[in-house]
Design an enzyme around this catalytic site. Structure first.
Site, short mmCIF file in Angstrom:
data_model
loop_
_atom_site.label_atom_id
_atom_site.label_comp_id
_atom_site.label_asym_id
_atom_site.label_seq_id
_atom_site.Cartn_x
_atom_site.Cartn_y
_atom_site.Cartn_z
N ASN A 276 2.91 2.65 -24.59
CA ASN A 276 2.49 2.52 -25.98
C ASN A 276 2.94 1.14 -26.43
O ASN A 276 4.12 0.93 -26.71
CB ASN A 276 3.15 3.63 -26.82
CG ASN A 276 2.91 3.43 -28.31
OD1 ASN A 276 2.09 2.61 -28.71
ND2 ASN A 276 3.63 4.18 -29.13
N TRP A 277 1.99 0.22 -26.45
CA TRP A 277 2.35 -1.17 -26.76
C TRP A 277 2.69 -1.36 -28.24
O TRP A 277 3.22 -2.41 -28.61
CB TRP A 277 1.20 -2.11 -26.39
CG TRP A 277 0.97 -2.28 -24.92
CD1 TRP A 277 1.67 -1.67 -23.90
CD2 TRP A 277 -0.01 -3.11 -24.28
NE1 TRP A 277 1.18 -2.08 -22.68
CE2 TRP A 277 0.14 -2.95 -22.89
CE3 TRP A 277 -1.01 -3.96 -24.76
CZ2 TRP A 277 -0.67 -3.64 -21.97
CZ3 TRP A 277 -1.82 -4.63 -23.85
CH2 TRP A 277 -1.65 -4.47 -22.47
N LYS A 278 2.34 -0.40 -29.08
CA LYS A 278 2.54 -0.56 -30.53
C LYS A 278 1.89 -1.88 -30.98
O LYS A 278 0.88 -2.27 -30.41
CB LYS A 278 4.03 -0.47 -30.89
CG LYS A 278 4.66 0.80 -30.29
CD LYS A 278 6.01 1.13 -30.84
CE LYS A 278 6.53 2.37 -30.12
NZ LYS A 278 7.78 2.86 -30.70
N HIS B 160 1.64 9.90 -33.72
CA HIS B 160 2.90 9.22 -33.39
C HIS B 160 3.82 9.26 -34.61
O HIS B 160 3.35 9.18 -35.76
CB HIS B 160 2.62 7.78 -32.97
CG HIS B 160 3.84 7.12 -32.40
ND1 HIS B 160 4.83 6.60 -33.20
CD2 HIS B 160 4.26 6.96 -31.13
CE1 HIS B 160 5.79 6.13 -32.43
NE2 HIS B 160 5.47 6.33 -31.16
N GLU C 70 5.59 7.14 -35.96
CA GLU C 70 5.45 5.99 -36.87
C GLU C 70 4.25 6.19 -37.79
O GLU C 70 4.28 5.81 -38.96
CB GLU C 70 5.36 4.69 -36.05
CG GLU C 70 6.71 4.36 -35.44
CD GLU C 70 6.66 3.57 -34.14
OE1 GLU C 70 5.63 2.97 -33.82
OE2 GLU C 70 7.70 3.57 -33.44
N GLU D 127 8.57 13.47 -28.60
CA GLU D 127 9.28 12.23 -28.90
C GLU D 127 10.23 12.47 -30.07
O GLU D 127 9.82 12.40 -31.24
CB GLU D 127 8.29 11.12 -29.29
CG GLU D 127 7.33 10.74 -28.18
CD GLU D 127 6.83 9.31 -28.36
OE1 GLU D 127 7.01 8.53 -27.42
OE2 GLU D 127 6.30 8.98 -29.42
N GLY E 12 12.82 3.86 -29.92
CA GLY E 12 13.17 2.47 -30.20
C GLY E 12 14.62 2.26 -30.55
O GLY E 12 15.01 1.19 -31.02
N SER F 299 13.01 5.83 -25.88
CA SER F 299 13.96 5.01 -25.13
C SER F 299 14.00 5.31 -23.64
O SER F 299 15.06 5.27 -23.01
CB SER F 299 15.36 5.10 -25.75
OG SER F 299 15.34 4.62 -27.10
N GLY G 53 7.54 3.09 -24.88
CA GLY G 53 7.34 2.03 -25.86
C GLY G 53 7.86 0.70 -25.35
O GLY G 53 7.20 0.01 -24.57
N GLY G 54 9.06 0.34 -25.76
CA GLY G 54 9.62 -0.98 -25.43
C GLY G 54 9.54 -1.34 -23.96
O GLY G 54 9.17 -2.47 -23.60
P1 PGA Z 1 10.41 3.59 -27.13
O1 PGA Z 1 9.09 4.13 -27.90
O2 PGA Z 1 10.19 3.84 -25.66
O3 PGA Z 1 10.47 2.14 -27.46
O4 PGA Z 1 11.57 4.37 -27.67
C1 PGA Z 1 8.43 5.29 -27.49
C2 PGA Z 1 7.28 5.58 -28.41
O5 PGA Z 1 7.40 5.36 -29.62
O6 PGA Z 1 6.21 6.03 -27.96
#
Ligand code: PGA
Length: 248
Positions: free
Chosen positions: A9-11, A94, A96, A166, A172, A211, A232-233
């Site tokens: 997930n590149w966001k 998600h 967010e 999640e 994050g 994470s 994500g990251g």
């Molecule tokens: P993260 O994000 O791996 O940076 O914690 C995961 C996500 O939000 O899908």
């Protein structure tokens, strides 16, 4: 054996040049990945990604979509538009989107339905906040988020969907759920689905997200109900992402 899926997930990250370099590096190393692998990119880059990944082992998708098919919805993107760019997956709900853009369980269910109606595979994100975990309502929250989709689309719809657990407090933050914490919620989710349809429950991919890194992926993915991850990251670093794909 269930399949596993590792999805990046590149966001809101990337440029044409960065994406080109990242995808080139991922493609060079993806040959012996154990998992199915996908990247979920910002809308403007889907054409670039389609051009780069068509015919490769990497699938791709988007991070959001409109619940509507077409019309006067300025700034929105429909499921059929995502189809035009070869998307296989689309993330819905998600945390967010839920927290920053006010997406309710019902809206998320509408987006899930719109994705499936167009033949896309929704990755339905669910998870509790830290306050909810500390208040011992994790299962109520996750159960409610899944019920919204079950009420709208039925359990059979999950045969063509992925669930991503999640925990919001792990996204994050560098704080990963322990394998036991994650497994407990995954088992709860699968049990909830099993009570309705055991075949769907057995084949359902339930990803963990929050994470995930190369260093903790193996122990997480070895849990019986964890079928890969939503990353994500670590998905922005080819070496790290490839190491995770090779675990799963
Ligand atoms: P993260 O994000 O791996 O940076 O914690 C995961 C996500 O939000 O899908």
């Amino acid at each position: 054996m269930r399949r596993t899926l590792v999805a990046g997930n590149w966001k809101m990250h990337g440029t044409l040049a960065e994406n080109e370099a990242l995808l080139t590096a991922i493609l060079a190393g993806i040959g012996d990945a154990k998992a199915q692998v996908a990247v979920c990119a910002p809308y403007p880059y889907l054409a670039q990604i389609q051009g780069k990944l068509t015919g490769t082992a990497l699938a791709w998708g988007a991070q959001n979509l409109s619940q509507y098919g077409k019309g006067a919805y300025t700034g929105e993107v429909s499921a059929s538009m995502l189809n035009d760019f070869g998307c296989k997956y689309v993330i819905v709900g998600h945390s967010e989107r839920r927290a920053l853009y006010g997406e309710s369980d019902e809206l998320v269910a509408e987006k899930y339905a719109a994705a499936q109606a167009a033949g896309l595979t929704p990755i339905l994100c669910v998870g509790e906040t830290l306050a909810e975990r500390e208040g011992n309502v994790t299962e109520q929250v996750v159960g409610r988020q899944i019920d919204a989709v079950l009420n709208k689309c039925g359990v059979s719809s999950l045969a063509k969907a992925v669930i991503a657990y999640e925990p919001v407090w792990a996204i994050g933050t560098g704080v990963t759920a322990s394998p036991e914490q994650a497994q407990a919620v995954h088992a709860f989710i699968r049990g909830k689905i099993r009570a309705l349809d055991s075949a769907v429950a057995d084949s359902l991919i339930i990803q963990y997200g929050g994470s995930v890194k190369a260093a903790n992926a193996a122990v997480l993915f070895s849990q019986p109900d964890i079928d890969g991850g939503l990353i994500g990251g670590a998905a922005l670093n080819a070496e790290e992402f490839l190491a995770i794909c090779k675990v799963g």
